[in-house]
Design a protein around this motif. Structure first.
Motif, PDB file in Angstrom:
ATOM      1  N   GLU A 111       5.572   0.112  18.118  1.00  0.00           N
ATOM      2  CA  GLU A 111       6.839  -0.612  18.107  1.00  0.00           C
ATOM      3  C   GLU A 111       7.086  -1.360  16.804  1.00  0.00           C
ATOM      4  OE1 GLU A 111       7.624  -2.870  21.629  1.00  0.00           O
ATOM      5  OE2 GLU A 111       7.106  -1.190  22.922  1.00  0.00           O
ATOM      6  N   ASP A 112       6.099  -1.404  15.947  1.00  0.00           N
ATOM      7  CA  ASP A 112       6.272  -2.068  14.658  1.00  0.00           C
ATOM      8  C   ASP A 112       5.797  -1.123  13.556  1.00  0.00           C
ATOM      9  OD1 ASP A 112       3.464  -2.177  14.629  1.00  0.00           O
ATOM     10  OD2 ASP A 112       3.409  -4.286  15.219  1.00  0.00           O
ATOM     11  N   ARG A 113       5.603  -1.651  12.381  1.00  0.00           N
ATOM     12  CA  ARG A 113       5.201  -0.832  11.223  1.00  0.00           C
ATOM     13  C   ARG A 113       3.739  -1.049  10.823  1.00  0.00           C
ATOM     14  NH1 ARG A 113       9.669   0.372   7.148  1.00  0.00           N
ATOM     15  NH2 ARG A 113      11.536   0.428   8.395  1.00  0.00           N
ATOM     16  N   THR A 114       2.957  -1.677  11.667  1.00  0.00           N
ATOM     17  CA  THR A 114       1.589  -2.054  11.304  1.00  0.00           C
ATOM     18  C   THR A 114       0.754  -0.849  10.880  1.00  0.00           C
ATOM     19  OG1 THR A 114       1.690  -3.950  12.782  1.00  0.00           O
ATOM     20  CG2 THR A 114      -0.494  -3.223  12.086  1.00  0.00           C
ATOM     21  N   ILE A 115       0.706   0.190  11.692  1.00  0.00           N
ATOM     22  CA  ILE A 115      -0.097   1.374  11.348  1.00  0.00           C
ATOM     23  C   ILE A 115       0.542   2.111  10.178  1.00  0.00           C
ATOM     24  CG2 ILE A 115      -1.022   3.581  12.177  1.00  0.00           C
ATOM     25  CD1 ILE A 115      -2.377   1.114  13.426  1.00  0.00           C
ATOM     26  N   TYR A 116       1.845   2.275  10.222  1.00  0.00           N
ATOM     27  CA  TYR A 116       2.560   2.961   9.140  1.00  0.00           C
ATOM     28  C   TYR A 116       2.261   2.311   7.795  1.00  0.00           C
ATOM     29  CZ  TYR A 116       6.420   4.540   6.215  1.00  0.00           C
ATOM     30  OH  TYR A 116       7.160   5.053   5.179  1.00  0.00           O
ATOM     31  N   GLU A 117       2.297   0.981   7.754  1.00  0.00           N
ATOM     32  CA  GLU A 117       2.107   0.280   6.476  1.00  0.00           C
ATOM     33  C   GLU A 117       0.676   0.330   5.954  1.00  0.00           C
ATOM     34  OE1 GLU A 117       3.938  -3.592   6.762  1.00  0.00           O
ATOM     35  OE2 GLU A 117       5.918  -2.725   6.359  1.00  0.00           O
ATOM     36  N   LEU A 118      -0.253   0.867   6.732  1.00  0.00           N
ATOM     37  CA  LEU A 118      -1.593   1.141   6.209  1.00  0.00           C
ATOM     38  C   LEU A 118      -1.551   2.344   5.264  1.00  0.00           C
ATOM     39  CD1 LEU A 118      -3.760   0.787   9.447  1.00  0.00           C
ATOM     40  CD2 LEU A 118      -3.544  -0.877   7.571  1.00  0.00           C
ATOM     41  N   PHE A 119      -0.504   3.167   5.424  1.00  0.00           N
ATOM     42  CA  PHE A 119      -0.356   4.395   4.650  1.00  0.00           C
ATOM     43  C   PHE A 119       0.754   4.322   3.609  1.00  0.00           C
ATOM     44  CE2 PHE A 119      -2.633   5.655   8.384  1.00  0.00           C
ATOM     45  CZ  PHE A 119      -3.378   6.754   8.035  1.00  0.00           C
ATOM     46  N   ALA A 120       1.886   3.727   3.972  1.00  0.00           N
ATOM     47  CA  ALA A 120       3.067   3.785   3.101  1.00  0.00           C
ATOM     48  C   ALA A 120       3.985   2.600   3.368  1.00  0.00           C
ATOM     49  CB  ALA A 120       3.819   5.086   3.344  1.00  0.00           C
ATOM     50  N   ILE A 155       0.840  -1.196   0.000  1.00  0.00           N
ATOM     51  CA  ILE A 155       0.000   0.000   0.000  1.00  0.00           C
ATOM     52  C   ILE A 155       0.874   1.246   0.000  1.00  0.00           C
ATOM     53  CG2 ILE A 155      -1.627   1.352   1.385  1.00  0.00           C
ATOM     54  CD1 ILE A 155      -2.758  -1.322   2.378  1.00  0.00           C
ATOM     55  N   GLU A 156       0.504   2.201  -0.815  1.00  0.00           N
ATOM     56  CA  GLU A 156       1.148   3.512  -0.839  1.00  0.00           C
ATOM     57  C   GLU A 156       0.040   4.505  -1.154  1.00  0.00           C
ATOM     58  OE1 GLU A 156       4.517   5.792  -0.214  1.00  0.00           O
ATOM     59  OE2 GLU A 156       4.607   3.619  -0.323  1.00  0.00           O
ATOM     60  N   LEU A 157      -0.517   5.115  -0.103  1.00  0.00           N
ATOM     61  CA  LEU A 157      -1.635   6.035  -0.301  1.00  0.00           C
ATOM     62  C   LEU A 157      -1.161   7.306  -0.998  1.00  0.00           C
ATOM     63  CD1 LEU A 157      -3.578   5.701   3.071  1.00  0.00           C
ATOM     64  CD2 LEU A 157      -3.976   4.524   0.905  1.00  0.00           C
ATOM     65  N   GLY A 214       9.911   5.675   3.886  1.00  0.00           N
ATOM     66  CA  GLY A 214      10.091   7.121   3.927  1.00  0.00           C
ATOM     67  C   GLY A 214       9.418   7.795   5.112  1.00  0.00           C
ATOM     68  N   ILE A 215      10.243   8.390   5.950  1.00  0.00           N
ATOM     69  CA  ILE A 215       9.763   9.262   7.004  1.00  0.00           C
ATOM     70  C   ILE A 215      10.684  10.466   7.051  1.00  0.00           C
ATOM     71  CG2 ILE A 215       8.533   7.639   8.515  1.00  0.00           C
ATOM     72  CD1 ILE A 215      11.140   7.250  10.078  1.00  0.00           C
ATOM     73  N   PRO A 216      10.217  11.583   7.497  1.00  0.00           N
ATOM     74  CA  PRO A 216       8.872  11.833   7.999  1.00  0.00           C
ATOM     75  C   PRO A 216       7.850  11.849   6.868  1.00  0.00           C
ATOM     76  CG  PRO A 216      10.106  13.885   7.882  1.00  0.00           C
ATOM     77  CD  PRO A 216      11.062  12.787   7.528  1.00  0.00           C
ATOM     78  N   ARG A 217       6.609  11.586   7.245  1.00  0.00           N
ATOM     79  CA  ARG A 217       5.479  11.669   6.317  1.00  0.00           C
ATOM     80  C   ARG A 217       4.394  12.451   7.030  1.00  0.00           C
ATOM     81  NH1 ARG A 217       6.399   8.515   2.095  1.00  0.00           N
ATOM     82  NH2 ARG A 217       4.405   8.262   1.128  1.00  0.00           N
ATOM     83  N   ILE A 218       3.910  13.493   6.379  1.00  0.00           N
ATOM     84  CA  ILE A 218       2.851  14.327   6.941  1.00  0.00           C
ATOM     85  C   ILE A 218       1.669  14.280   5.970  1.00  0.00           C
ATOM     86  CG2 ILE A 218       2.182  16.637   7.714  1.00  0.00           C
ATOM     87  CD1 ILE A 218       5.262  17.184   7.996  1.00  0.00           C
ATOM     88  N   TYR A 219       0.536  13.831   6.479  1.00  0.00           N
ATOM     89  CA  TYR A 219      -0.682  13.760   5.673  1.00  0.00           C
ATOM     90  C   TYR A 219      -1.636  14.846   6.150  1.00  0.00           C
ATOM     91  CZ  TYR A 219       0.924   9.120   4.275  1.00  0.00           C
ATOM     92  OH  TYR A 219       1.654   8.077   3.766  1.00  0.00           O
TER      93      TYR A 219
END
Length: 170
Positions: A119-128, A28-30, A131-136
């Protein structure tokens, strides 16, 4: 010869079938125009926040890690935005970082904005995926209006302009 070949095949079969679910990328890459996914997180204040809580509000979601040099440059900008425009919900979510290290960093830098330690990437990977920082910047309807990344880093004036223009147009 056949008996020696069977363990070899079995090894490759098991290797091909095994996955690490925790870190398996979603692909996923929103993008601008996409609806944000459903999520629920606990903030450093103890409050639970979900995508539904953002409904009806122009808001910001920020992904970071305090060990990231670009995030270290961007987080003071986010703190300033949070202080200057408190009416906009702003959710900071860590990417693969423990609460204790974030709390230490926040204290050292005198940050007051709430965050959610993931502590993991679960929420992050719903969006991307990377690459950080990411501001939506999110519309009151939950649609992504703008995405800032590390190329280039967003300054206070640019973030403010995008948010204020989005408010005018909504």
């Amino acid at each position: 010869m056949k008996k020696q070949f069977i363990p070899f095949l079995l090894f490759f079969f098991l290797l091909a079938c095994s996955t690490n679910e925790e870190y398996a990328p979603t692909g996923i890459e929103l993008a601008v125009g996409d609806k944000i996914p459903s999520f629920s997180i606990t903030m450093s204040t103890g409050k639970t926040v979900s995508d539904k809580d953002l409904s009806g509000h122009l808001s910001l979601i920020v992904f970071f890690n305090t060990g990231c040099k670009d995030c270290q440059k961007e987080l003071p900008v986010i703190q300033r935005f949070y202080e200057t425009y408190p009416k906009y919900p702003l959710i900071c979510i860590s990417r693969a970082e423990k609460a204790s290290s974030i709390a230490t960093y926040w204290k050292e830098n005198h940050f007051t904005l709430p965050y959610s330690a993931q502590e993991d990437r679960t929420i992050y990977e719903l969006f991307a995926q990377q690459g950080i920082p990411r501001i939506y910047i999110i519309s009151p309807e939950g649609i992504i209006l703008h995405i800032f990344t590390d190329n280039p880093l967003a300054d206070f004036a640019t973030i403010s302009e995008v948010v204020l223009n989005a408010e005018k147009n909504s």
